[in-house]
Design an enzyme around this catalytic site. Structure first.
Site, PDB file in Angstrom:
ATOM      1  N   ASP A 122     -29.381  12.372  92.428  1.00 44.98           N
ATOM      2  CA  ASP A 122     -28.025  12.468  93.252  1.00 44.98           C
ATOM      3  C   ASP A 122     -26.568  11.998  92.733  1.00 44.98           C
ATOM      4  O   ASP A 122     -26.627  11.900  91.341  1.00 44.98           O
ATOM      5  CB  ASP A 122     -28.275  10.720  93.780  1.00 44.98           C
ATOM      6  CG  ASP A 122     -27.430  10.287  95.251  1.00 44.98           C
ATOM      7  OD1 ASP A 122     -26.479  11.615  95.105  1.00 44.98           O
ATOM      8  OD2 ASP A 122     -28.440   9.370  95.578  1.00 44.98           O
ATOM      9  N   HIS A 124     -24.416  10.144  93.476  1.00 47.15           N
ATOM     10  CA  HIS A 124     -24.193   9.182  93.435  1.00 47.15           C
ATOM     11  C   HIS A 124     -25.115   7.921  92.883  1.00 47.15           C
ATOM     12  O   HIS A 124     -26.524   8.211  92.864  1.00 47.15           O
ATOM     13  CB  HIS A 124     -23.642   8.391  94.958  1.00 47.15           C
ATOM     14  CG  HIS A 124     -22.891   9.954  95.779  1.00 47.15           C
ATOM     15  ND1 HIS A 124     -22.871  10.961  95.989  1.00 47.15           N
ATOM     16  CD2 HIS A 124     -21.854   9.571  95.823  1.00 47.15           C
ATOM     17  CE1 HIS A 124     -21.922  11.446  97.030  1.00 47.15           C
ATOM     18  NE2 HIS A 124     -21.482  10.784  96.389  1.00 47.15           N
ATOM     19  N   ASP A 126     -25.446   5.200  93.671  1.00 46.12           N
ATOM     20  CA  ASP A 126     -25.835   3.696  95.059  1.00 46.12           C
ATOM     21  C   ASP A 126     -26.254   2.291  94.403  1.00 46.12           C
ATOM     22  O   ASP A 126     -27.133   1.866  95.083  1.00 46.12           O
ATOM     23  CB  ASP A 126     -27.363   4.569  96.204  1.00 46.12           C
ATOM     24  CG  ASP A 126     -26.982   5.848  96.221  1.00 46.12           C
ATOM     25  OD1 ASP A 126     -25.908   5.860  97.228  1.00 46.12           O
ATOM     26  OD2 ASP A 126     -28.264   6.609  96.689  1.00 46.12           O
ATOM     27  N   HIS A 139     -26.252   3.087 102.956  1.00 42.34           N
ATOM     28  CA  HIS A 139     -26.158   4.384 102.019  1.00 42.34           C
ATOM     29  C   HIS A 139     -25.792   4.141 100.720  1.00 42.34           C
ATOM     30  O   HIS A 139     -26.425   5.133  99.912  1.00 42.34           O
ATOM     31  CB  HIS A 139     -26.625   5.367 103.222  1.00 42.34           C
ATOM     32  CG  HIS A 139     -24.713   6.239 102.684  1.00 42.34           C
ATOM     33  ND1 HIS A 139     -24.865   7.434 102.898  1.00 42.34           N
ATOM     34  CD2 HIS A 139     -24.286   5.666 102.472  1.00 42.34           C
ATOM     35  CE1 HIS A 139     -23.579   7.768 102.640  1.00 42.34           C
ATOM     36  NE2 HIS A 139     -23.147   6.707 102.531  1.00 42.34           N
ATOM     37  N   ASP A 226     -31.143  12.917  96.906  1.00 41.88           N
ATOM     38  CA  ASP A 226     -30.687  12.790  97.212  1.00 41.88           C
ATOM     39  C   ASP A 226     -30.220  14.435  97.496  1.00 41.88           C
ATOM     40  O   ASP A 226     -29.968  14.861  96.416  1.00 41.88           O
ATOM     41  CB  ASP A 226     -29.473  12.239  97.202  1.00 41.88           C
ATOM     42  CG  ASP A 226     -28.680  12.174  98.178  1.00 41.88           C
ATOM     43  OD1 ASP A 226     -28.154  12.891  99.010  1.00 41.88           O
ATOM     44  OD2 ASP A 226     -27.779  11.184  98.502  1.00 41.88           O
ATOM     45  N   GLU A 271     -30.811  12.336 103.046  1.00 42.42           N
ATOM     46  CA  GLU A 271     -29.052  12.982 103.153  1.00 42.42           C
ATOM     47  C   GLU A 271     -29.499  14.515 104.106  1.00 42.42           C
ATOM     48  O   GLU A 271     -28.388  15.306 103.564  1.00 42.42           O
ATOM     49  CB  GLU A 271     -28.515  12.927 102.102  1.00 42.42           C
ATOM     50  CG  GLU A 271     -28.513  11.481 102.205  1.00 42.42           C
ATOM     51  CD  GLU A 271     -27.262  10.245 102.603  1.00 42.42           C
ATOM     52  OE1 GLU A 271     -26.975  11.184 103.503  1.00 42.42           O
ATOM     53  OE2 GLU A 271     -27.146   9.492 102.919  1.00 42.42           O
TER      54      GLU A 271
END
Length: 299
Positions: A122, A124, A126, A139, A226, A271
Site C-alpha cells: 500500500d 499508505h 492505514d 479506510h 491496495d 480500492e
C-alpha cells in the site's frame, strides 16, 4: 494444483468519500478473474457479494468517524463469510471495495492462526485512529484497528482483539504517512519498506527480507493489496493516488516470490474504482497480479 478458492465480493465505499469503489468487485470479475484463476485451483466458488445497499453517509457525533456503525456491521458480515470459507478448507480471496474491508477480512482469518502475519502492500500505512485521522475516513484505519487500536465497535469485530501483533506486520510501498502513523510505526516496531528502500534495495531484496522475517514468526500470512500501492500511471483507477509508486513489473515479481514462498494463506485486493479508471486497466492489473500470486507461469 492449489486447493479450493473462495471469492468474496465486498462492494463497500463507506470507509471514504469518493464514490465508485463499490463497483470494484464487479470490475475485477469483468476483467476475467474466474477465467484467469480457473487453471490454478481444483475448484473456484464465487460466493457473490456481501449486501451493502445504498445507505446515507452518517458521521458519528462522538468519534467523528464516517459511517462507523455501518462499517462495523458490514465488516462483521464479511468476517463471518471469511471464517466460513476457512473452516470449509477454501482459500479466501476478498475483492474490494475500500480498504476498510480489511477489518472484516482479518477478523475472519486471524482466529484460525496462533500468530498471523500481514503484508500490507500500500502507498499508505492505514494506521490512523479517530484521534490522528485528518478526515475521519475509516479506510485510513484498518491496520490500526487490526492491531487493536481504535473504536471498540471495530476492534472487537469477531469477539476478540487484537487480530495481529504489530511485529507481525510488514508494510510495502509506503510513501504517504500521516504524523500519527509515523509515531505509531516507531512506537510499535512495525516493519516498513518505503519507496526509498524499494528503490535502493530492489524489490527482489525487499521480498526476500519480508519472506524471511515473516517465515520465522508466523503460522500464516495474509496479503492485503491496495492497488494504490502501484504507481497511478499504471493503476489510475484508485481513490487516493500517490505518485512515485511500485511498478507493474515489480509487483508481478513480488507476487511471484510470494507464490514461491508458499506463505500466503489469504488475500484481498482493494480500492479498484472503475469510475476513475481507464478502460478497466486497474482491475485488469489486479487480476494479472492474482495470477502471479497463485502460480501462473509464462513457461
Amino acid at each position: 494444483m492449489k486447493k479450493k478458492l473462495s471469492i468474496i465480493g465486498m462492494p463497500m465505499d463507506l470507509g471514504q468519500m469518493r464514490r465508485g469503489v463499490d463497483m470494484g468487485p464487479s470490475a475485477i470479475r469483468y476483467a476475467g478473474i474466474n477465467e484467469r484463476l480457473k487453471p490454478l485451483f481444483s475448484e473456484i466458488h464465487d460466493m457473490g457479494d456481501i449486501p451493502i445497499g445504498r445507505p446515507e453517509v452518517v458521521v458519528d457525533k462522538e468519534s467523528n468517524l464516517r459511517n462507523l456503525d455501518l462499517v462495523a456491521e458490514k465488516n462483521t458480515l464479511l468476517s463471518e463469510k471469511v471464517d466460513e470459507a476457512v473452516n470449509e478448507g477454501w482459500f479466501p480471496l476478498v475483492l474490494g471495495g475500500d480498504h476498510s474491508i480489511a477489518i472484516g477480512t482479518l477478523a475472519g482469518v486471524a482466529k484460525h492462526y496462533q500468530s498471523l502475519g500481514v503484508i500490507w502492500y500500500d502507498a499508505h500505512g492505514d494506521l490512523n485512529t479517530a484521534e490522528t485521522s485528518p478526515s475521519g475516513n475509516i479506510h485510513g484505519m484498518p491496520l490500526a484497528v487490526s492491531i487493536g487500536l481504535g473504536h471498540p465497535l471495530l476492534t472487537n469485530i469477531g469477539g476478540y482483539a487484537p487480530k495481529v501483533k504489530p511485529e507481525n506486520v510488514v508494510i510495502i510501498g509506503a510513501r504517504s504517512l500521516d504524523e500519527g502513523e509515523r509515531i505509531l510505526i516507531k512506537e510499535r516496531g512495525i516493519k516498513v519498506y518505503t519507496m526509498h528502500e524499494i528503490d535502493r534495495l530492489g524489490m527482489a531484496k525487499v521480498m526476500e527480507e519480508t519472506i524471511a522475517y515473516l517465515k520465522e514468526r508466523t503460522d500464516g500470512v495474509h496479503l492485503s493489496l491496495d492497488l494504490d500501492g502501484l504507481d497511478p500511471s499504471e493503476c489510475p483507477g484508485v481513490g487516493t493516488p500517490v505518485m512515485g509508486g511500485i511498478s507493474y513489473r515489480e509487483s508481478h515479481l513480488a507476487m511471484e516470490m510470494l507464490e514461491e514462498s508458499k506463505l500466503i494463506t489469504s488475500a484481498e485486493f482493494v480500492e479498484v474504482n472503475p469510475i476513475l479508471d481507464e478502460k478497466n486497466k486497474t482491475a485488469s492489473i489486479a487480476v494479472g497480479l492474482m495470477g502471479s500470486l497463485f502460480g501462473e507461469k509464462l513457461l
